[in-house]
Every structure is written in C-alpha cells, then in structure tokens.
Design a protein around this motif. Sequence first.
Motif: not given
Length: 169
Positions: A82-83, A86-87, A89-90, A94, A129
């Motif tokens: 998950t971490r 998210r990193t 995607r930010s 993608d 996520c």
Amino acid sequence: MARFCTARRSFLLTTLAGMTALSLALAGCASPAHKLTPAQIAVLKDQGFTLTESGWELVVPDKVLFGFDEDMVSAEQQLALTRMARTLRSAGIDALRVDGHTDAVGTLEYNQQLSLRRAQAVARVLLACGFDRNHLDVRGFGKTRPVADNRTAAGRAENRRVSIIVTVD
C-alpha cells in the motif's frame, strides 16, 4: 556556373530537409510517450526497484514472497504494498506488470495456477490503492523462471514470489 550553383543549392536543401525529417522521426522513436521522468526514476529507486531487461522491477528484499502453497498477501506485506503503491501513484506511475512465480515443487499446471493466484492477490491490493484494472498486466509464470536454486529450502522460498514491474517501452 549559375546553373551548377542552383542545382547544388537545390540538392543541399533537399538533403537537409530529408535529414531534418529523419532526425525528427528518430527523436520520436527515442522518446516514447510514457518514458519515465527523472523524478519517477528516483521514486522507483527509493522504493527498491532496479532497472532490469523487463523494466523497473521490485527486487529482494522488497519483493513479495509467499509461503509454500500459499497465495494470500500477509498483513505486513499489504501495508508495504500500500505504501509503495501510493508513492508510485503520487509520482504519476499508473501502469504495472504483476508477475507471479512458484518454486519447482508440484506439477506444471498446478504451479501455473498458483502463480497466477499470487499475482492476482497482489493486484487486488494495488487496485484497492487506486490503480486502474486496465493498467495492471497480471501474469503467472509457474516454476518457469526461478531466481534461486530449487534444490534448497532457501532457494525455493526465494522463488515463491510476485514481482512488480514498471515497464519502459
């Protein structure tokens, strides 16, 4: 003499125009639309990815490992995934490939199915996520791509894995 200069100038302009067109075409081939930016590459490196022949791959000790005959992602690995997701995607990353693998114990058919279930389990975490299902390429390779010696317990444990790969076209 004037004709010679005019013909030479015409030849040079035609050659220059052709070279310019070729340069532009080659530049377009060399820089695909989804080439990673330096910032995205820094994020990948920070998350434990390394560049391989397949693309940017999550490697030991950060790859997702499974117990014998297991296809569930542990709670600890879910948090880490998950971490990481998210990193990525930010950073604007993608699209991922998720490759499942097994050790050499069991039949070819069973290991193929198990490796796919492992990859799908990781993909479910990535979907949760915010990754788009259409941008996740999920594959199972069974026991066909070992990274360690299947004759040892430690080697078999390394081969029971899912690799997450950011492909570079």
